[in-house]
Design a protein around this motif. Sequence first.
Motif, PDB file in Angstrom:
ATOM      1  N   ASP A  46     -14.700  18.063   8.763  1.00 67.11           N
ATOM      2  CA  ASP A  46     -15.463  16.865   8.398  1.00 67.11           C
ATOM      3  C   ASP A  46     -15.977  16.933   6.972  1.00 67.11           C
ATOM      4  O   ASP A  46     -16.079  15.911   6.288  1.00 67.11           O
ATOM      5  CB  ASP A  46     -16.630  16.678   9.373  1.00 67.11           C
ATOM      6  N   GLU A  47     -16.307  18.144   6.492  1.00 69.35           N
ATOM      7  CA  GLU A  47     -16.793  18.291   5.122  1.00 69.35           C
ATOM      8  C   GLU A  47     -15.718  17.911   4.116  1.00 69.35           C
ATOM      9  O   GLU A  47     -15.998  17.305   3.083  1.00 69.35           O
ATOM     10  CB  GLU A  47     -17.258  19.732   4.880  1.00 69.35           C
ATOM     11  N   PHE A  48     -14.477  18.267   4.421  1.00 62.46           N
ATOM     12  CA  PHE A  48     -13.377  17.904   3.515  1.00 62.46           C
ATOM     13  C   PHE A  48     -13.166  16.395   3.507  1.00 62.46           C
ATOM     14  O   PHE A  48     -12.927  15.803   2.448  1.00 62.46           O
ATOM     15  CB  PHE A  48     -12.088  18.616   3.931  1.00 62.46           C
ATOM     16  N   ALA A  49     -13.233  15.763   4.668  1.00 66.36           N
ATOM     17  CA  ALA A  49     -13.098  14.307   4.733  1.00 66.36           C
ATOM     18  C   ALA A  49     -14.196  13.640   3.907  1.00 66.36           C
ATOM     19  O   ALA A  49     -13.944  12.644   3.196  1.00 66.36           O
ATOM     20  CB  ALA A  49     -13.166  13.840   6.188  1.00 66.36           C
ATOM     21  N   LYS A  50     -15.401  14.181   3.958  1.00 66.57           N
ATOM     22  CA  LYS A  50     -16.510  13.656   3.160  1.00 66.57           C
ATOM     23  C   LYS A  50     -16.225  13.814   1.674  1.00 66.57           C
ATOM     24  O   LYS A  50     -16.492  12.912   0.867  1.00 66.57           O
ATOM     25  CB  LYS A  50     -17.798  14.382   3.538  1.00 66.57           C
ATOM     26  N   GLU A  51     -15.656  14.957   1.293  1.00 59.48           N
ATOM     27  CA  GLU A  51     -15.293  15.199  -0.113  1.00 59.48           C
ATOM     28  C   GLU A  51     -14.285  14.167  -0.610  1.00 59.48           C
ATOM     29  O   GLU A  51     -14.399  13.656  -1.731  1.00 59.48           O
ATOM     30  CB  GLU A  51     -14.707  16.608  -0.254  1.00 59.48           C
ATOM     31  N   LEU A  52     -13.295  13.851   0.216  1.00 58.45           N
ATOM     32  CA  LEU A  52     -12.290  12.856  -0.178  1.00 58.45           C
ATOM     33  C   LEU A  52     -12.922  11.484  -0.400  1.00 58.45           C
ATOM     34  O   LEU A  52     -12.584  10.781  -1.358  1.00 58.45           O
ATOM     35  CB  LEU A  52     -11.204  12.751   0.891  1.00 58.45           C
ATOM     36  N   ARG A  53     -13.813  11.115   0.481  1.00 60.18           N
ATOM     37  CA  ARG A  53     -14.485   9.815   0.333  1.00 60.18           C
ATOM     38  C   ARG A  53     -15.308   9.774  -0.952  1.00 60.18           C
ATOM     39  O   ARG A  53     -15.371   8.742  -1.631  1.00 60.18           O
ATOM     40  CB  ARG A  53     -15.363   9.546   1.551  1.00 60.18           C
ATOM     41  N   GLU A  54     -15.899  10.894  -1.295  1.00 68.36           N
ATOM     42  CA  GLU A  54     -16.658  10.953  -2.539  1.00 68.36           C
ATOM     43  C   GLU A  54     -15.738  10.855  -3.751  1.00 68.36           C
ATOM     44  O   GLU A  54     -16.097  10.241  -4.759  1.00 68.36           O
ATOM     45  CB  GLU A  54     -17.477  12.244  -2.578  1.00 68.36           C
ATOM     46  N   MET A  55     -14.545  11.450  -3.653  1.00 68.61           N
ATOM     47  CA  MET A  55     -13.575  11.328  -4.742  1.00 68.61           C
ATOM     48  C   MET A  55     -13.149   9.886  -4.941  1.00 68.61           C
ATOM     49  O   MET A  55     -12.955   9.421  -6.073  1.00 68.61           O
ATOM     50  CB  MET A  55     -12.341  12.190  -4.453  1.00 68.61           C
ATOM     51  N   ALA A  56     -12.993   9.160  -3.831  1.00 74.67           N
ATOM     52  CA  ALA A  56     -12.597   7.750  -3.912  1.00 74.67           C
ATOM     53  C   ALA A  56     -13.719   6.888  -4.465  1.00 74.67           C
ATOM     54  O   ALA A  56     -13.479   5.828  -5.074  1.00 74.67           O
ATOM     55  CB  ALA A  56     -12.187   7.248  -2.535  1.00 74.67           C
ATOM     56  N   GLY A  57     -14.966   7.351  -4.282  1.00 73.55           N
ATOM     57  CA  GLY A  57     -16.110   6.613  -4.800  1.00 73.55           C
ATOM     58  C   GLY A  57     -16.184   5.208  -4.234  1.00 73.55           C
ATOM     59  O   GLY A  57     -16.038   4.996  -3.034  1.00 73.55           O
ATOM     60  N   LYS A  58     -16.375   4.247  -5.102  1.00 74.51           N
ATOM     61  CA  LYS A  58     -16.526   2.856  -4.680  1.00 74.51           C
ATOM     62  C   LYS A  58     -15.234   2.056  -4.868  1.00 74.51           C
ATOM     63  O   LYS A  58     -15.261   0.833  -4.889  1.00 74.51           O
ATOM     64  CB  LYS A  58     -17.664   2.202  -5.457  1.00 74.51           C
ATOM     65  N   TYR A 116       0.813  -1.203   0.000  1.00 76.40           N
ATOM     66  CA  TYR A 116       0.000   0.000   0.000  1.00 76.40           C
ATOM     67  C   TYR A 116       0.858   1.269   0.000  1.00 76.40           C
ATOM     68  O   TYR A 116       2.005   1.283   0.433  1.00 76.40           O
ATOM     69  CB  TYR A 116      -0.948   0.022   1.211  1.00 76.40           C
ATOM     70  N   ILE A 117       0.263   2.328  -0.532  1.00 73.84           N
ATOM     71  CA  ILE A 117       0.784   3.690  -0.464  1.00 73.84           C
ATOM     72  C   ILE A 117       0.133   4.337   0.754  1.00 73.84           C
ATOM     73  O   ILE A 117      -1.075   4.224   0.939  1.00 73.84           O
ATOM     74  CB  ILE A 117       0.419   4.470  -1.739  1.00 73.84           C
ATOM     75  N   LEU A 118       0.917   5.032   1.577  1.00 69.55           N
ATOM     76  CA  LEU A 118       0.406   5.552   2.838  1.00 69.55           C
ATOM     77  C   LEU A 118       0.469   7.065   2.913  1.00 69.55           C
ATOM     78  O   LEU A 118       1.486   7.682   2.584  1.00 69.55           O
ATOM     79  CB  LEU A 118       1.218   4.974   4.002  1.00 69.55           C
ATOM     80  N   PHE A 119      -0.632   7.667   3.354  1.00 68.33           N
ATOM     81  CA  PHE A 119      -0.626   9.013   3.915  1.00 68.33           C
ATOM     82  C   PHE A 119      -1.085   8.880   5.359  1.00 68.33           C
ATOM     83  O   PHE A 119      -2.110   8.242   5.635  1.00 68.33           O
ATOM     84  CB  PHE A 119      -1.575   9.966   3.182  1.00 68.33           C
ATOM     85  N   LEU A 120      -0.376   9.503   6.299  1.00 64.89           N
ATOM     86  CA  LEU A 120      -0.766   9.482   7.695  1.00 64.89           C
ATOM     87  C   LEU A 120      -0.597  10.885   8.251  1.00 64.89           C
ATOM     88  O   LEU A 120       0.501  11.429   8.295  1.00 64.89           O
ATOM     89  CB  LEU A 120       0.074   8.472   8.477  1.00 64.89           C
ATOM     90  N   GLY A 121      -1.716  11.479   8.647  1.00 62.68           N
ATOM     91  CA  GLY A 121      -1.685  12.834   9.183  1.00 62.68           C
ATOM     92  C   GLY A 121      -3.102  13.354   9.339  1.00 62.68           C
ATOM     93  O   GLY A 121      -4.072  12.607   9.209  1.00 62.68           O
ATOM     94  N   ARG A 122      -3.231  14.642   9.608  1.00 65.20           N
ATOM     95  CA  ARG A 122      -4.554  15.233   9.749  1.00 65.20           C
ATOM     96  C   ARG A 122      -5.230  15.336   8.378  1.00 65.20           C
ATOM     97  O   ARG A 122      -4.583  15.664   7.384  1.00 65.20           O
ATOM     98  CB  ARG A 122      -4.463  16.624  10.388  1.00 65.20           C
ATOM     99  N   ILE A 123      -6.520  15.064   8.340  1.00 67.10           N
ATOM    100  CA  ILE A 123      -7.274  15.133   7.087  1.00 67.10           C
ATOM    101  C   ILE A 123      -7.764  16.567   6.918  1.00 67.10           C
ATOM    102  O   ILE A 123      -8.888  16.926   7.301  1.00 67.10           O
ATOM    103  CB  ILE A 123      -8.459  14.133   7.089  1.00 67.10           C
ATOM    104  N   VAL A 124      -6.884  17.401   6.363  1.00 68.82           N
ATOM    105  CA  VAL A 124      -7.188  18.814   6.162  1.00 68.82           C
ATOM    106  C   VAL A 124      -6.751  19.200   4.743  1.00 68.82           C
ATOM    107  O   VAL A 124      -5.855  18.576   4.166  1.00 68.82           O
ATOM    108  CB  VAL A 124      -6.461  19.697   7.209  1.00 68.82           C
ATOM    109  N   PRO A 125      -7.374  20.237   4.163  1.00 67.38           N
ATOM    110  CA  PRO A 125      -7.103  20.559   2.756  1.00 67.38           C
ATOM    111  C   PRO A 125      -5.654  20.867   2.439  1.00 67.38           C
ATOM    112  O   PRO A 125      -5.144  20.481   1.370  1.00 67.38           O
ATOM    113  CB  PRO A 125      -7.996  21.790   2.521  1.00 67.38           C
TER     114      PRO A 125
END
Length: 381
Positions: free
Chosen positions: A247-259, A208-217
Motif C-alpha cells: 500500500d505504501e508503494f501505491a501511495k508513492e505512485l499517486r504522489e508522483m502523479a500529483g494532481k 489511453y495508455i494502459l498498465f494492468l497488473g499488481r501495483i508492486v515495485p
Amino acid sequence: MKKEVNRPLKVVMLGHKTVPAMDSSRGGIEVVVEELAPRLAEMGCEVTCYNRTGCDNGGLSEYRGVKLKTVPTFKRKGLAAMTSSFFATVKATFGHYDVIHFHAEGPCFWMWIPAIFCKKRCIVATIHGIDHRREKWHAGLGSHYIKIGEKMAVKHASEMIVLSLGVQDYFWKTYKRKTVFIPNGVSRPQIREAKEITEKFGLQKDGYILFLGRIVPEKGLRYLAEAYGGLRTDKKLVIAGGSSDTDEFAKELREMAGKNANVIFTGFVAGRLREELYSNAYVYVLPSDLEGMPLSLLEAMSYGNCCVTSDIEECAEVVEDKAVVFRKGDVGDLQKKLQGLMDDPGTVQKYKDGAADFICRKYSWDEVAKKTIKLYKRAIG
C-alpha cells in the motif's frame, strides 16, 4: 503406484490464494491454477484445490469439476501465505492423492512434510518466479522463508516446472537442478466496446495508455509514471490493479502523479471492466524489472494490443519481434519509445494487427495441461 495407473490421477494443488478469485487476491498464480486445474479435471484427473479462508471465491465448493476446500489462515501481514500453505500441505500429505502440486517458492518451504511422510507420492513444484528477488521480500523473515522454500523444492520435488528459460537457467547454474519448461497459456478473448470504462472513468477507445497488473515495485511503475510525465500527448495513463502488501508503494505512485487528472488509478478490476480496458487501449505497457511468466502481457497481446515492454528475458522471449522493447529501468528510452508510438498511429496499428494471432498460436492452456499430465505420469511411473 504402478498398479493404479489405470484409474484417474488424484491431484491436489496448493500455494494459491483462492480459486476462482473474485477480488484483489487474483494474481498470476491464481490465474494459472484457475486455468490449469479445470483442464486437468476435463482430461480425467480428480483435482482438489486448497484455498485460503477469507478470500472471496463466491462461496463455491466446486469449480468446473475441481473440488475446492479451505484451510485455516492467519490474517496477519506476512503470515497468511505461510500458515495457509502449512495447513494445506498437512492435509495434502495425509490425504489420498497421487500428486501434490505446489505453486510458488514460498509454499515449498513445507515440502519436507510429504517428502518424509509419503515418500511414494509424486511431488511437483511450479516456480512462478524467483520470488526472493521481489522488493517486498528483500529483507526479514519473508526473504528467508522463500529462499528455504526454493531449496526445499530443489531437494524434494519429483519434478520442477519453470515458466521461463531464464528461470530454468537460474536453477541449473545455482543448483545444477534440471527443470521442465512449461510456459503459461492464454485464451483468445471476446473484444468489448468501451461502455463501463466510459461511464466510470471517462475513457474512450484508443484514448489511453494502459498498465494492468499488481501495483508492486518490481513492475517498473515508477519508470512509467516518470516517462509519462514527459510525453507530448493528450492520451491518459491508466494504472489498473490492486496492491499486494504494498500500500505504501501505491501511495508513492499517486504522489508522483500529483494532481494530473490524466493519470487514472482504477484499483482492482475484474470481469467486463477488465475486458474493456484491455480491448480499447492505445498501447499496453509492462515496464517490469522482474517477472516469472508475464500473464498480463500474454493477455494484453491476446486482445490485439500494441505492447511496450522492458527487455528482460522473461518478457522479450514472449513477444519476440511483435512488440516494442525498451532497456530495463531506462526512463529516457521508455519515454522515447512511447513518444514514437504517440506520434505514429500506423506503427501502433501494425503491432495490433499481428499480436493476437501470434500469441494465441504460441501459448495454449490446453497444451499446458497436456504437458503437465505427461510430467505427472513420468514422475509416478
